[in-house]
Design a protein around this motif. Structure first.
Motif, PDB file in Angstrom:
ATOM      1  N   MET A 111       6.004  45.971  81.739  1.00 50.45           N
ATOM      2  CA  MET A 111       5.500  45.927  80.382  1.00 50.45           C
ATOM      3  C   MET A 111       5.783  47.252  79.697  1.00 50.45           C
ATOM      4  SD  MET A 111       2.096  43.499  80.512  1.00 50.45           S
ATOM      5  CE  MET A 111       1.248  44.468  79.371  1.00 50.45           C
ATOM      6  N   THR A 112       5.921  47.170  78.404  1.00 48.32           N
ATOM      7  CA  THR A 112       6.158  48.378  77.628  1.00 48.32           C
ATOM      8  C   THR A 112       4.826  48.980  77.202  1.00 48.32           C
ATOM      9  OG1 THR A 112       6.231  47.220  75.529  1.00 48.32           O
ATOM     10  CG2 THR A 112       8.312  47.416  76.740  1.00 48.32           C
ATOM     11  N   THR A 113       4.902  50.196  76.731  1.00 44.63           N
ATOM     12  CA  THR A 113       3.686  50.858  76.269  1.00 44.63           C
ATOM     13  C   THR A 113       3.366  50.491  74.834  1.00 44.63           C
ATOM     14  OG1 THR A 113       4.973  52.800  75.630  1.00 44.63           O
ATOM     15  CG2 THR A 113       3.965  52.807  77.845  1.00 44.63           C
ATOM     16  N   ASP A 114       4.279  49.816  74.161  1.00 44.62           N
ATOM     17  CA  ASP A 114       4.018  49.372  72.792  1.00 44.62           C
ATOM     18  C   ASP A 114       2.930  48.312  72.806  1.00 44.62           C
ATOM     19  OD1 ASP A 114       6.075  50.987  71.926  1.00 44.62           O
ATOM     20  OD2 ASP A 114       7.553  49.372  71.956  1.00 44.62           O
ATOM     21  N   THR A 115       2.030  48.402  71.858  1.00 46.25           N
ATOM     22  CA  THR A 115       1.001  47.383  71.748  1.00 46.25           C
ATOM     23  C   THR A 115       1.173  46.649  70.435  1.00 46.25           C
ATOM     24  OG1 THR A 115      -0.558  48.944  70.765  1.00 46.25           O
ATOM     25  CG2 THR A 115      -0.656  48.651  73.160  1.00 46.25           C
ATOM     26  N   LEU A 116       0.861  45.388  70.450  1.00 48.75           N
ATOM     27  CA  LEU A 116       0.930  44.564  69.255  1.00 48.75           C
ATOM     28  C   LEU A 116      -0.463  44.444  68.668  1.00 48.75           C
ATOM     29  CD1 LEU A 116       3.139  41.623  70.568  1.00 48.75           C
ATOM     30  CD2 LEU A 116       3.868  43.492  69.099  1.00 48.75           C
ATOM     31  N   ASP A 117      -0.510  44.380  67.357  1.00 49.27           N
ATOM     32  CA  ASP A 117      -1.827  44.114  66.785  1.00 49.27           C
ATOM     33  C   ASP A 117      -2.134  42.630  66.957  1.00 49.27           C
ATOM     34  OD1 ASP A 117      -0.811  42.577  64.630  1.00 49.27           O
ATOM     35  OD2 ASP A 117      -0.640  44.330  63.345  1.00 49.27           O
ATOM     36  N   LEU A 118      -3.355  42.266  66.722  1.00 50.63           N
ATOM     37  CA  LEU A 118      -3.816  40.909  66.980  1.00 50.63           C
ATOM     38  C   LEU A 118      -3.002  39.869  66.218  1.00 50.63           C
ATOM     39  CD1 LEU A 118      -5.734  38.989  68.357  1.00 50.63           C
ATOM     40  CD2 LEU A 118      -7.381  39.393  66.507  1.00 50.63           C
ATOM     41  N   GLN A 119      -2.675  40.130  64.961  1.00 51.04           N
ATOM     42  CA  GLN A 119      -1.898  39.155  64.174  1.00 51.04           C
ATOM     43  C   GLN A 119      -0.506  38.962  64.761  1.00 51.04           C
ATOM     44  OE1 GLN A 119      -2.114  40.619  60.126  1.00 51.04           O
ATOM     45  NE2 GLN A 119      -3.815  39.222  59.661  1.00 51.04           N
ATOM     46  N   ASP A 120       0.122  40.047  65.197  1.00 51.86           N
ATOM     47  CA  ASP A 120       1.443  39.939  65.814  1.00 51.86           C
ATOM     48  C   ASP A 120       1.363  39.175  67.131  1.00 51.86           C
ATOM     49  OD1 ASP A 120       2.591  41.333  63.721  1.00 51.86           O
ATOM     50  OD2 ASP A 120       2.641  43.244  64.806  1.00 51.86           O
ATOM     51  N   MET A 121       0.310  39.433  67.906  1.00 58.73           N
ATOM     52  CA  MET A 121       0.123  38.722  69.169  1.00 58.73           C
ATOM     53  C   MET A 121      -0.089  37.232  68.925  1.00 58.73           C
ATOM     54  SD  MET A 121      -2.250  41.395  71.333  1.00 58.73           S
ATOM     55  CE  MET A 121      -2.808  40.137  72.433  1.00 58.73           C
TER      56      MET A 121
END
Length: 110
Positions: free
Chosen positions: A1-11
């Motif tokens: 997994m990458t360290t980038d996180t998605l916000d809830l809407q993107d997820m």
């Protein structure tokens, strides 16, 4: 997994796209068609002969795949050729092949 996180809407949007792809692939006939098309472009007659799916069912399932933008077509004379063009679908097909279609000795055991 990458360290980038998605916000809830993107997820949520990503989950919707993934669910739609899985919904389309969750049919045995469509899965077989995508498996064949992941290997090579084929015309309807070739798909029918190699998969044993009768013409009305084959046409119906190809329409679903076209409407989901997983396959593209080209016409050559009377023949319509199909190819799997979705990179996401191709990645899923490759994973499914690795998990379910290789011999047990070449597959990783879980």
């Amino acid at each position: 997994m990458t360290t980038d996180t998605l916000d809830l809407q993107d997820m949520q949007a990503a989950a919707e796209r993934a669910c739609e792809l899985m919904r389309v692939l969750a049919n045995p006939d469509r899965l077989l068609i995508c498996c064949q098309l992941s290997q090579q472009e084929m015309c309807v007659g070739e798909l029918e002969a190699s998969l044993g799916i009768v013409q009305p069912t084959l046409s119906q399932q190809l329409t679903v795949l076209r409407n989901a933008d997983l396959v593209a077509t080209r016409r050559e004379g009377k023949n319509i050729f199909y190819q799997l063009t979705s990179t996401s679908a191709l990645a899923v097909m490759n994973t499914l092949f690795q998990q379910f279609c290789t011999t047990p000795t070449t597959r990783s055991k879980k």
